[in-house]
Motif scaffolding. Sequence first.
Motif, mmCIF file in Angstrom:
data_model
loop_
_atom_site.group_PDB
_atom_site.id
_atom_site.type_symbol
_atom_site.label_atom_id
_atom_site.label_comp_id
_atom_site.label_asym_id
_atom_site.label_seq_id
_atom_site.Cartn_x
_atom_site.Cartn_y
_atom_site.Cartn_z
ATOM 1 N N THR A 268 -7.598 26.705 -33.202
ATOM 2 C CA THR A 268 -7.951 27.000 -34.597
ATOM 3 C C THR A 268 -9.111 27.986 -34.641
ATOM 4 N N GLU A 269 -8.932 29.056 -35.404
ATOM 5 C CA GLU A 269 -10.033 30.013 -35.578
ATOM 6 C C GLU A 269 -10.711 29.770 -36.914
ATOM 7 N N VAL A 270 -12.018 29.625 -36.861
ATOM 8 C CA VAL A 270 -12.764 29.422 -38.107
ATOM 9 C C VAL A 270 -13.784 30.549 -38.278
ATOM 10 N N ASP A 271 -14.073 30.840 -39.526
ATOM 11 C CA ASP A 271 -15.180 31.738 -39.833
ATOM 12 C C ASP A 271 -16.350 30.850 -40.240
ATOM 13 N N LEU A 272 -17.366 30.849 -39.393
ATOM 14 C CA LEU A 272 -18.507 29.960 -39.626
ATOM 15 C C LEU A 272 -19.319 30.353 -40.850
ATOM 16 N N ASP A 273 -19.195 31.616 -41.262
ATOM 17 C CA ASP A 273 -20.046 32.118 -42.351
ATOM 18 C C ASP A 273 -19.424 32.043 -43.727
ATOM 19 N N GLU A 274 -18.107 31.978 -43.782
ATOM 20 C CA GLU A 274 -17.469 32.113 -45.103
ATOM 21 C C GLU A 274 -17.841 30.964 -46.040
ATOM 22 N N GLU A 275 -18.265 31.341 -47.227
ATOM 23 C CA GLU A 275 -18.600 30.333 -48.236
ATOM 24 C C GLU A 275 -17.444 30.239 -49.222
ATOM 25 N N TRP A 276 -17.100 29.034 -49.573
ATOM 26 C CA TRP A 276 -15.972 28.820 -50.491
ATOM 27 C C TRP A 276 -16.110 27.453 -51.142
ATOM 28 N N THR A 277 -15.269 27.200 -52.120
ATOM 29 C CA THR A 277 -15.366 25.943 -52.860
ATOM 30 C C THR A 277 -14.042 25.192 -52.761
ATOM 31 N N VAL A 278 -14.111 23.899 -52.477
ATOM 32 C CA VAL A 278 -12.894 23.066 -52.443
ATOM 33 C C VAL A 278 -12.360 22.975 -53.873
ATOM 34 N N MET B 116 -19.417 37.843 -41.003
ATOM 35 C CA MET B 116 -18.318 37.077 -40.390
ATOM 36 C C MET B 116 -18.733 36.628 -38.990
ATOM 37 N N SER B 117 -18.457 35.389 -38.701
ATOM 38 C CA SER B 117 -18.784 34.889 -37.374
ATOM 39 C C SER B 117 -17.656 33.973 -36.933
ATOM 40 N N MET B 118 -16.755 34.556 -36.132
ATOM 41 C CA MET B 118 -15.532 33.821 -35.782
ATOM 42 C C MET B 118 -15.756 32.928 -34.569
ATOM 43 N N LEU B 119 -15.113 31.774 -34.612
ATOM 44 C CA LEU B 119 -15.212 30.816 -33.520
ATOM 45 C C LEU B 119 -13.832 30.211 -33.306
ATOM 46 N N THR B 120 -13.446 30.067 -32.022
ATOM 47 C CA THR B 120 -12.156 29.437 -31.731
ATOM 48 C C THR B 120 -12.384 28.022 -31.225
ATOM 49 N N LEU B 121 -11.726 27.074 -31.880
ATOM 50 C CA LEU B 121 -11.831 25.670 -31.475
ATOM 51 C C LEU B 121 -10.532 25.259 -30.781
ATOM 52 N N PRO B 122 -10.622 24.371 -29.792
ATOM 53 C CA PRO B 122 -9.396 23.879 -29.148
ATOM 54 C C PRO B 122 -8.622 22.996 -30.131
ATOM 55 N N GLY B 123 -7.333 22.763 -29.861
ATOM 56 C CA GLY B 123 -6.472 21.992 -30.774
ATOM 57 C C GLY B 123 -7.136 20.705 -31.250
ATOM 58 N N LEU B 124 -7.322 20.587 -32.545
ATOM 59 C CA LEU B 124 -8.020 19.420 -33.094
ATOM 60 C C LEU B 124 -7.019 18.307 -33.424
ATOM 61 N N MET C 59 -18.578 24.829 -49.581
ATOM 62 C CA MET C 59 -18.487 24.723 -48.130
ATOM 63 C C MET C 59 -18.970 26.024 -47.486
ATOM 64 N N ARG C 60 -19.465 25.902 -46.277
ATOM 65 C CA ARG C 60 -19.757 27.107 -45.485
ATOM 66 C C ARG C 60 -19.115 26.922 -44.122
ATOM 67 N N GLY C 61 -18.023 27.660 -43.911
ATOM 68 C CA GLY C 61 -17.208 27.505 -42.709
ATOM 69 C C GLY C 61 -15.782 27.274 -43.165
ATOM 70 N N ARG C 62 -14.853 28.144 -42.717
ATOM 71 C CA ARG C 62 -13.495 28.069 -43.257
ATOM 72 C C ARG C 62 -12.446 28.297 -42.171
ATOM 73 N N VAL C 63 -11.360 27.567 -42.255
ATOM 74 C CA VAL C 63 -10.241 27.745 -41.329
ATOM 75 C C VAL C 63 -9.554 29.069 -41.664
ATOM 76 N N LYS C 64 -9.407 29.938 -40.664
ATOM 77 C CA LYS C 64 -8.784 31.238 -40.907
ATOM 78 C C LYS C 64 -7.379 31.316 -40.315
ATOM 79 N N LYS C 65 -7.262 30.919 -39.011
ATOM 80 C CA LYS C 65 -5.951 31.018 -38.356
ATOM 81 C C LYS C 65 -5.734 29.790 -37.490
ATOM 82 N N VAL C 66 -4.488 29.346 -37.423
ATOM 83 C CA VAL C 66 -4.153 28.224 -36.540
ATOM 84 C C VAL C 66 -2.956 28.618 -35.684
ATOM 85 N N PHE C 67 -3.041 28.298 -34.397
ATOM 86 C CA PHE C 67 -1.966 28.617 -33.452
ATOM 87 C C PHE C 67 -1.434 27.324 -32.831
ATOM 88 N N LEU C 68 -0.119 27.241 -32.758
ATOM 89 C CA LEU C 68 0.521 26.106 -32.089
ATOM 90 C C LEU C 68 1.289 26.669 -30.891
#
Length: 361
Positions: free
Chosen positions: A298-308, A1-9, A327-336
């Motif tokens: 928005t918090e994403v997990d850069l490592d998570e692999e998943w399929t659309v 798991m490698s979590m990253l927080t992105l500013p409001g997209l 895909m590799r990289g998934r949206v985990k949590k979003v804050f407003l």
Amino acid sequence: MSMLTLPGLIDPHVHLRDPGQTEKEDFFTGTAAALAGGFTTVLDMPNNKVPVTTAERLEEKIKSAREKVVCDVGFYFGSMGENLAEFAKISSKVMGLKLYLNHTTGDFLINHKPTLLRTFVEFTDKKPILFHAENETFDTVLDILREHPRPIHLCHLSTSYELKRVIEAKKKGLPVTCGVTPHHLFLTKEDETSLGTLGMMKPPLQSLRDLDFLWKHLDVIDVIESDHAPHLLSEKQSDTPFFGVPGLETTLPLLLTAVNDKLFNRAQGKLTIDDIIRLCHTNPARIFHIQVDPETKTEVDLDEEWTVENKNLLTKCKWSPFDGWKMRGRVKKVFLRGKKVFEDGNLLAKPGSGKIVTSQT
Ligand code: DOR
Ligand code: ZN
């Protein structure tokens, strides 16, 4: 798991279809799809079934949105050159003016140059005028801009020709910005074979050469815009399919995958997380004058692999041209504004909890 927080997209180009075509999407489902895709602000286009070209229709749209949206939403105004007297009334409520110079969904078109010119100069606001302009109309817009410089945004560039013209215009100091869609960055004409009518959109998919040119000149592109254009699968598969593909839930995963995997598609390691922040946050905020709350993220997990998978999408239309893509990289949590509104595939927000955004000019 490698979590990253992105500013409001911010996605500055979506079609939420509400009011008028809520069988395809509505303010609730469209903004839920935005959150699932990691976007916290979307800007909605005026080509509704009855186009948003009067102050009254804009008011009605805003009123209805207020009760339903779960992310922040701003609106564009539309014109066919007949409603110039409305401009003063709507100025404080919109993010810009959208003009269609080519046929697309809604057939809401300006194809008379003097009318276009009059509309261009009458919108005196500091906000951008946005253009859907393909082929010959693309050059028309740049010609007018040279004579009457004012901020314009060219939507969904898709060809090397268009991007070359933008490079020249920027070199001359003209106030032009441009956007590119994820489908024009990750799909080409060749994909039409497998996608059939699901690959039909305006502008259409282009050649591999065009796609490579876009990637090579990513630094000149100002924003990524999904052009989220939901239509029912039955409509897309009919004898008279509409143009457009949904995109809100796949844009960020595609971009994260391109960052993660140098062999993915044609991005060839040309994309970084900083590019994503520039293209989906900093630039759209600047161009459309949006103030994003620092606790919107928005918090994403850069490592998570998943399929659309179509069945997991929150968009009402429930399909994607990227169905089945890994895909590799998934949206985990979003804050407003500090409040958790989405987590692990689940929408936590109540209808009406998003805000109507206005331009901070
Ligand atoms: O493919 C498209 N679909 N391009 C557009 O310009 C409009 C959009 C829609 O509204 O369906
Ligand atoms: Zn569009």
